[in-house]
Design an enzyme around this catalytic site. Structure first.
Site, mmCIF file in Angstrom:
data_model
loop_
_atom_site.group_PDB
_atom_site.id
_atom_site.type_symbol
_atom_site.label_atom_id
_atom_site.label_comp_id
_atom_site.label_asym_id
_atom_site.label_seq_id
_atom_site.Cartn_x
_atom_site.Cartn_y
_atom_site.Cartn_z
ATOM 1 N N GLU A 17 0.772 -1.099 -0.085
ATOM 2 C CA GLU A 17 -0.176 0.022 -0.065
ATOM 3 C C GLU A 17 0.737 1.297 0.011
ATOM 4 O O GLU A 17 0.347 2.244 -0.589
ATOM 5 C CB GLU A 17 -0.781 -0.077 1.215
ATOM 6 C CG GLU A 17 -1.961 -1.246 1.465
ATOM 7 C CD GLU A 17 -1.041 -2.235 2.176
ATOM 8 O OE1 GLU A 17 0.002 -2.593 2.188
ATOM 9 O OE2 GLU A 17 -2.007 -3.065 2.869
ATOM 10 N N CYS A 518 10.294 -2.070 -4.472
ATOM 11 C CA CYS A 518 10.405 -3.558 -3.794
ATOM 12 C C CYS A 518 11.047 -4.670 -4.636
ATOM 13 O O CYS A 518 10.912 -4.416 -5.808
ATOM 14 C CB CYS A 518 9.046 -3.989 -3.390
ATOM 15 S SG CYS A 518 8.082 -2.558 -2.414
ATOM 16 N N HIS A 643 30.490 -9.340 -16.356
ATOM 17 C CA HIS A 643 30.155 -8.146 -15.908
ATOM 18 C C HIS A 643 29.829 -7.812 -14.626
ATOM 19 O O HIS A 643 29.280 -8.506 -14.048
ATOM 20 C CB HIS A 643 28.906 -7.943 -16.628
ATOM 21 C CG HIS A 643 28.389 -6.357 -16.273
ATOM 22 N ND1 HIS A 643 29.029 -5.047 -16.672
ATOM 23 C CD2 HIS A 643 27.293 -6.203 -15.578
ATOM 24 C CE1 HIS A 643 28.027 -4.279 -16.061
ATOM 25 N NE2 HIS A 643 27.046 -4.789 -15.647
ATOM 26 N N CYS A 645 28.784 -4.873 -11.698
ATOM 27 C CA CYS A 645 28.076 -3.509 -11.612
ATOM 28 C C CYS A 645 28.484 -2.600 -10.332
ATOM 29 O O CYS A 645 27.754 -1.900 -9.867
ATOM 30 C CB CYS A 645 26.725 -3.927 -11.142
ATOM 31 S SG CYS A 645 25.790 -4.499 -12.314
ATOM 32 N N GLU A 667 31.677 -1.191 -14.304
ATOM 33 C CA GLU A 667 31.033 0.257 -14.322
ATOM 34 C C GLU A 667 32.224 1.318 -14.055
ATOM 35 O O GLU A 667 33.237 1.199 -13.223
ATOM 36 C CB GLU A 667 30.189 0.360 -12.871
ATOM 37 C CG GLU A 667 29.514 1.791 -12.877
ATOM 38 C CD GLU A 667 28.665 2.052 -11.807
ATOM 39 O OE1 GLU A 667 27.947 0.913 -11.607
ATOM 40 O OE2 GLU A 667 28.825 2.881 -11.106
ATOM 41 N N HIS A 696 22.603 4.841 -16.247
ATOM 42 C CA HIS A 696 21.424 5.022 -15.323
ATOM 43 C C HIS A 696 20.817 5.967 -15.293
ATOM 44 O O HIS A 696 19.815 6.684 -14.545
ATOM 45 C CB HIS A 696 22.400 5.042 -13.967
ATOM 46 C CG HIS A 696 23.237 3.837 -13.617
ATOM 47 N ND1 HIS A 696 24.287 3.728 -14.094
ATOM 48 C CD2 HIS A 696 22.855 2.945 -12.831
ATOM 49 C CE1 HIS A 696 24.797 2.407 -13.563
ATOM 50 N NE2 HIS A 696 23.795 2.063 -13.034
ATOM 51 N N CYS A 728 26.254 -0.788 -18.000
ATOM 52 C CA CYS A 728 25.433 -1.992 -17.645
ATOM 53 C C CYS A 728 24.478 -2.125 -18.713
ATOM 54 O O CYS A 728 24.260 -1.428 -19.622
ATOM 55 C CB CYS A 728 24.638 -1.232 -16.310
ATOM 56 S SG CYS A 728 24.031 -2.768 -15.293
#
Ligand code: GLN
Ligand code: ZN
Length: 761
Positions: A17, A518, A643, A645, A667, A696, A728
């Site tokens: 919620e 989440c 790879h 990150c 990165e 990003h 990425c």
């Protein structure tokens, strides 16, 4: 009688919620009053559930709309100037710090210890002055009273030492500690005046390696707090154990209670009992607040009995190891999980029941205890002997592993030579990290397939179209090594978990990652194996469309482990080895199908580092072994990429070399290639693709900017070992900016190939 306590609740809401309310509010669809109403309902529901489960001590003030570290910073008026400064009030200023706005950067975000929760990093200045804003805590306390909760309502606050240590901005934050402790003292007065009898002060930083000066600072701070008001101070630590250095100081503190994590660090118990201040209670974190499994209650009781023997039940508080923020709400509504496995699970609500059960059992005689524990014991025993947790074939395979199973058949120089011959790539080969934009169409198709509105065949056909589209785009852009784009994957771990034996998925098992975001981690309950190929047909479909090499794309064992709820009945290392073998099977199949390049992503390698320096070597050793095991059978002429990150490379570089991957992509753009300095000093043997384009943000980097970064990379790494790629995967980006940015990236690589390489210094 022992009492039960909770250190903190999940706050996203059982149906997420809060996520919905926040996102609606940000989009202007809900007023701040409506948002606050939702938040209040979530708090009340949490307290009600705990009261119904018979919990004696309830946390208040742990709730945060976005992040509890930010709330704590605001509580002491630690607010960056660009977010309104110390005087800033109200939700708009609050969310400005969380999310930024045009031209105003938000606070930086980083991982909360070794969890997958991310907090906002408060910014200190040298002349920082603190002043108290206790409104949230006082209001939440009053609210709990109004709701009629008569159990002990205990305000929770992140302590002054940890708050300072989690901030950035000044080199010696602890010079501010005594000022800050004064303000916390005022908080205690305010809470005492509002009726609180105890306060939980969280100092998770105490479990990390700390200096004497830091710990002395803490002692003074806690003394200040304890002297300030007639309120009991409960010092809470979690995520690791307390060492002698810390305990020696704690012994002398006027604490009413000390909480320790006996799930992560059961071995500390003897020393903790020894150091417990006279008369203080011990809050024993014996129920795992970080995982989803039902507890072995006998094991927990074993620990509790030892405590009782020493200090009696009256000084015992039974608690989860840490806040329940890191587990989902309730397993009761998960009707899609096979019954056998369902019985092994305990989410937040079920953990409350476990606490109550333990409180009854701890004082009981053997007969009563047997009766109380019948059901829990049956479930623990069933799990231990289940076929699902003991797959003989998997166990035999692990048992037969030998040192040479972890090593490729040829050293890297020979492999790279064979690969160059096979692939015939130009200098500065261009590629991407794998995923391409997950467009609304892709997401809609996935949703319809899950709802069974789209049949398997049509979905398959749709994905093949998407793959063709991405292949054509890449060819048109002129990239050298292609990827199929990963349209069939919602998530790089979930996709594999769903196809491996040993994993189940919840429908509602969401946990907060940051703000309204989440994640729903897969739950790894048993022995892991791969029933059949997972990615091969997609790779084949893609490779059939082009002459250029198509990368096979796998997620590595460490990342799968790290982003799942992992079984707690064997060491993580063993579980990771099983995953490695399952992914190895897939790698072999890709290779047999003709893949010349296979990428095994290990985005989470660094994240898995244990909190304590002394445990890190061991982790790094087995984690890297698991990667090596995954790729070891690859033929010399098959090129293995990986790879990662992140960009903090300095202390990891030797370990990364030990991965023995042929090509790594990392990165680098946000640090302006600074991190590549380590490659000058360390003679790294493989090829490297430092991301020169920051994916990003939707910003399209200019060719000038890319060229400058590439030049910097070339100076540090040398052209012959350099790949050209983004930072990425591109799945969160949209096509227009992706196309434009990749076009620039390819152009820059082409341009540079015409320039004579600089001779390396
Ligand atoms: N191959 C994955 C992708 O491109 C890697 C993602 C990651 O490292 N987080 O999406
Ligand atoms: Zn990445």
């Amino acid at each position: 009688m022992a009492r039960t306590a909770v250190l903190g609740f999940p706050r996203i809401g059982a149906d997420r919620e809060l996520k919905v309310a926040l996102e609606d509010h940000w989009a202007g669809r809900r007023t701040s009053d409506e948002l606050q109403t939702t938040a209040r309902e979530i708090r009340a529901a949490n307290l009600r559930t705990a009261v119904n489960a018979g919990i004696d001590v309830l946390p208040v003030g742990d709730f945060a709309l976005y992040d509890h570290v930010l709330d704590t910073a605001e509580m002491v008026s630690l607010i960056a100037e660009r977010h309104g400064g110390a005087g800033a009030v109200g939700l708009p200023a609050h969310f400005l710090a969380c999310r930024g706005a045009d031209g105003v950067a938000p606070l930086e975000m980083t991982k909360w210890f070794d969890t997958n929760y991310h907090y906002l990093v408060p910014e200190l200045t040298a002349e920082e002055s603190f002043s108290l804003r206790a409104e949230k805590w006082v209001a939440h306390l009053a609210e709990a009273r109004e709701e009629g909760f008569s159990a002990v309502t205990r305000p929770v606050v992140l302590g002054p030492l940890s708050l300072l240590l989690l901030c950035k901005g000044v080199p010696e934050p602890l010079t501010l500690l005594s000022d800050l402790a004064e303000v916390y003292g005022e908080l205690l007065k305010a809470l005492a005046a509002a009726g609180a009898r105890e306060i939980q002060v969280d100092e998770p930083c105490l479990v990390l390696d700390r200096t004497d000066a830091e710990l002395d600072g803490l002692v003074d701070a806690i003394d200040t707090l304890c002297a300030s008001a007639p309120i009991e101070v409960c010092l809470a630590t979690y995520f690791e154990g307390l060492d002698g250095k810390v305990l020696r100081r704690i012994e002398r503190l006027p604490l009413a209670e000390l909480h320790v994590d006996l799930v992560r660090a059961p071995d500390q118990l003897a020393a903790v009992l020894e150091a417990l201040p006279a008369g203080a209670r011990l809050s024993a974190g014996v129920i795992d607040g970080r995982n989803v499994w039902a507890a072995d209650l006998d094991l927990a009781l074993d620990r509790l009995d030892r405590i009782v023997e020493r200090i009696g039940t009256d000084r015992l508080t039974i608690a989860p190891s840490c806040s329940l923020l890191h587990v989902p709400y309730s397993v009761a509504r998960e009707d899609g999980i096979p019954r056998e496995i369902h019985e092994w699970l305990a989410f937040g609500h079920e953990k409350l029941d476990e606490l109550s059960l333990l409180a009854r059992a701890v004082g009981a005689d053997d007969g009563d205890r047997d009766e109380l524990l019948v059901d829990a014991r049956r479930r623990t025993a069933a799990r231990r002997v289940s076929r699902l947790t003991n797959d003989e074939a998997v166990r035999a395979r692990v048992a037969e592993l030998r040192p040479y199973d972890y090593t490729r058949s040829r050293p890297i120089e020979q492999r790279l030579a064979a690969q160059h011959e096979r692939l015939g790539l130009p200098e500065l080969p261009t590629t991407t990290i794998g995923s391409f934009p997950q467009t609304p169409e892709i997401r809609a198709a996935r949703r319809r397939r899950r709802a069974d509105e789209l049949d398997a065949e049509s979905y398959d056909a749709f994905l093949r179209e998407q793959i063709e589209l991405v292949v054509r785009e890449q060819e048109a852009l002129g990239l050298d090594v292609l990827a199929h784009g990963e349209p069939e994957r919602n998530d790089m771990v979930e996709y594999f978990g769903e196809q491996l034996d040993g994993f189940v998925f919840s429908a509602w098992g969401w946990v907060q990652s940051y703000g309204s975001r989440c994640v729903k981690p897969p739950m790894l309950f048993g022995d892991v194996s791969r029933p059949g190929p997972m990615t091969v047909r997609w790779w084949q479909a893609a490779q059939a469309l082009t002459e250029r090499p198509m990368k096979g794309m796998l997620t590595g064992p460490i990342t799968i482990l790290q982003w799942s709820f992992v079984r707690d009945d064997q060491p993580r290392r063993e579980t990771c080895t099983q995953i490695a073998l399952a992914i190895q099977d897939e790698l072999r199949d890709l290779e047999a199908a003709g893949a010349a390049i296979i990428q095994v992503d290990e985005a989470a390698l660094r994240e898995g580092l244990p909190l304590r320096g002394s445990d890190q070597d061991d982790y790094v050793r087995w984690a890297i072994d698991c990667f090596r095991l995954t790729v070891a059978p690859a033929e010399p002429e098959t090129q293995i990429h990986t790879h990662m990150c992140y960009s903090e490379f300095g202390e990891m570089i030797e370990h990364i070399a030990r991965l023995d991957a042929d090509v790594i992509s990392i990165e680098a753009s946000r640090s302006g290639m600074d991190l590549l300095d380590v490659f000058r000093e360390f003679d790294y043997p493989g090829e490297i693709g430092p991301g020169i384009y920051d994916i990003h943000s939707p910003r399209v980097p200019s060719t000038d900017e890319l060229d400058r970064l590439l030049e910097l990379a070339e100076q540090r790494i040398g052209r012959e070992r350099l790949w050209v790629n983004p930072d990425c995967g591109l799945k969160t980006r949209a096509w227009p900016e992706t196309r434009a940015a990749l076009a620039n990236l390819v152009e820059v690589a082409h341009r540079r190939r015409l320039v004579q390489p600089e001779v390396q210094a």
